[in-house]
Write a protein that holds these residues in place. Structure first.
Motif, PDB file in Angstrom:
ATOM      1  N   LEU A  32       1.783  13.687   9.385  1.00 48.83           N
ATOM      2  CA  LEU A  32       0.750  14.135   8.749  1.00 48.83           C
ATOM      3  C   LEU A  32      -0.225  12.373   8.002  1.00 48.83           C
ATOM      4  O   LEU A  32       1.050  12.568   6.826  1.00 48.83           O
ATOM      5  CB  LEU A  32       0.713  14.885   8.120  1.00 48.83           C
ATOM      6  N   GLU A  33      -1.367  11.718   8.579  1.00 45.98           N
ATOM      7  CA  GLU A  33      -0.768  10.732   7.571  1.00 45.98           C
ATOM      8  C   GLU A  33      -2.556  10.766   6.884  1.00 45.98           C
ATOM      9  O   GLU A  33      -3.747  11.297   7.455  1.00 45.98           O
ATOM     10  CB  GLU A  33      -1.902   9.284   8.618  1.00 45.98           C
ATOM     11  N   LEU A  34      -2.260  11.093   5.761  1.00 46.18           N
ATOM     12  CA  LEU A  34      -3.693  10.746   4.558  1.00 46.18           C
ATOM     13  C   LEU A  34      -4.427   9.857   4.259  1.00 46.18           C
ATOM     14  O   LEU A  34      -5.554  10.046   4.140  1.00 46.18           O
ATOM     15  CB  LEU A  34      -2.933  11.669   3.297  1.00 46.18           C
ATOM     16  N   GLY A  35      -3.469   8.178   4.303  1.00 46.32           N
ATOM     17  CA  GLY A  35      -4.576   7.235   4.427  1.00 46.32           C
ATOM     18  C   GLY A  35      -4.174   7.137   2.545  1.00 46.32           C
ATOM     19  O   GLY A  35      -5.528   6.504   1.849  1.00 46.32           O
ATOM     20  N   VAL A  36      -3.068   7.648   2.117  1.00 42.58           N
ATOM     21  CA  VAL A  36      -3.483   6.939   0.955  1.00 42.58           C
ATOM     22  C   VAL A  36      -1.745   6.404   0.090  1.00 42.58           C
ATOM     23  O   VAL A  36      -1.193   6.866   1.096  1.00 42.58           O
ATOM     24  CB  VAL A  36      -3.375   8.653  -0.178  1.00 42.58           C
ATOM     25  N   SER A  37      -2.331   5.669  -0.554  1.00 40.59           N
ATOM     26  CA  SER A  37      -0.912   4.609  -1.096  1.00 40.59           C
ATOM     27  C   SER A  37      -0.239   5.260  -1.678  1.00 40.59           C
ATOM     28  O   SER A  37      -0.146   6.488  -2.408  1.00 40.59           O
ATOM     29  CB  SER A  37      -1.507   3.746  -1.953  1.00 40.59           C
ATOM     30  N   ALA A  38       1.646   4.572  -1.664  1.00 40.14           N
ATOM     31  CA  ALA A  38       2.813   5.562  -2.372  1.00 40.14           C
ATOM     32  C   ALA A  38       1.970   6.256  -3.773  1.00 40.14           C
ATOM     33  O   ALA A  38       3.166   7.053  -4.359  1.00 40.14           O
ATOM     34  CB  ALA A  38       3.748   4.234  -2.213  1.00 40.14           C
ATOM     35  N   ASP A  39       1.557   4.439  -4.802  1.00 35.51           N
ATOM     36  CA  ASP A  39       1.187   4.923  -5.891  1.00 35.51           C
ATOM     37  C   ASP A  39       0.123   6.674  -5.906  1.00 35.51           C
ATOM     38  O   ASP A  39       0.740   7.433  -7.040  1.00 35.51           O
ATOM     39  CB  ASP A  39       0.131   4.222  -6.262  1.00 35.51           C
ATOM     40  N   VAL A  40      -0.575   7.292  -5.241  1.00 33.43           N
ATOM     41  CA  VAL A  40      -1.775   8.028  -5.442  1.00 33.43           C
ATOM     42  C   VAL A  40      -0.816   9.442  -4.981  1.00 33.43           C
ATOM     43  O   VAL A  40      -0.780  10.082  -6.050  1.00 33.43           O
ATOM     44  CB  VAL A  40      -2.619   7.635  -4.197  1.00 33.43           C
ATOM     45  N   LEU A  41      -0.005   9.283  -4.079  1.00 31.80           N
ATOM     46  CA  LEU A  41       1.209  10.508  -4.297  1.00 31.80           C
ATOM     47  C   LEU A  41       1.918  10.378  -4.829  1.00 31.80           C
ATOM     48  O   LEU A  41       2.490  11.869  -5.321  1.00 31.80           O
ATOM     49  CB  LEU A  41       1.925  10.073  -3.198  1.00 31.80           C
TER      50      LEU A  41
END
Length: 243
Positions: A32-41
């Motif tokens: 599943l690709e959300l298109g957000v960075s690891a920092d956002v997670l």
């Protein structure tokens, strides 16, 4: 499915105190690709920072069994009704989630949201808890509104059933905590999981919001788990005695 949607910690005692945590994980399922960075997670938009650690300690040190979501709220928000417009967030606290644009709502409901809530229902029916704790955390400030004042250390949310919350507000206050009464937002507007599994079934609950800078470390998580366990035990005693 249960391995990817929820997990249990501890053994619940019939009629006892249990905890649930809708935003315990920042995990995005493989593929599943959300298109957000690891920092956002790592931000609060992906999960309730510190809440999982508090639940872990409630279960392992204080005998309050817990059920935790194992999917990020960016994938689907377990703490929203199925029809809610922010069930699959596209923009959250000013952060765009491009992978959610045009997402298959029914597929995500079937894969994650419905199994999670079916398990809560099954678990509560089996255990018949005497008090439910719904554990969340909130930010000292919002990225989209940094000037908003959020002075509370802990908040109690409720909709129509305020039985347990009012006891807890008083008890946390007596311990010296800065307590929010339906703060940092109102349970009359956002109380989905407890509306469904507690209020609709007449089960007393405390929906608890802890300011996340207080539980960002293991020391803070242990401290607040101990405080919450103490207050929860006294809330249940008050309910059993007077209500």
């Amino acid at each position: 499915m249960s391995e990817t949607v929820f997990r249990h910690i501890g053994e619940a005692r019939p009629g006892g105190i249990v905890a649930v945590c809708d935003h315990a994980s920042n995990r995005v399922p493989e593929g599943l690709e959300l298109g957000v960075s690891a920092d956002v997670l790592e931000k609060h938009v992906a999960w309730d920072i510190g809440a999982s650690g508090v639940c872990d300690r409630l279960a392992r040190r204080h005998g309050i069994a817990a059920m935790l979501s194992d999917v990020s709220r960016l994938v689907i928000d377990m703490h929203r009704e199925e029809e809610h417009d922010k069930l699959i967030p596209i923009n959250t606290d000013g952060i765009l989630v491009p992978g959610n644009i045009g997402a298959d709502r029914e597929a995500r409901l079937d894969a994650y949201h419905r199994p999670y809530h079916a398990e809560i229902e099954r678990w509560f029916d089996e255990v018949q808890p005497g008090l439910i704790l719904s554990i969340h955390s909130f930010t000292p400030e919002l990225e989209s509104d940094p000037n908003q004042d959020r002075p509370w250390e802990i908040g109690l949310l409720y909709n129509q059933d305020e039985r347990a919350a009012k006891h807890a507000i008083r008890l946390f206050g007596e311990l010296g905590a800065t307590v929010g009464d339906n703060e940092p937002y109102s349970g009359k507007q956002l109380n989905a999981t407890m509306n469904r599994h507690a209020e609709a079934r007449g089960r007393p609950y405390c929906a608890i919001e802890i300011r996340n800078d207080l539980i960002a470390t293991e020391t803070g998580q242990a401290r607040w788990a101990a405080i919450i366990a103490d207050v929860a035990g006294r809330v249940k005693l008050a309910l059993d005695t007077f209500d």
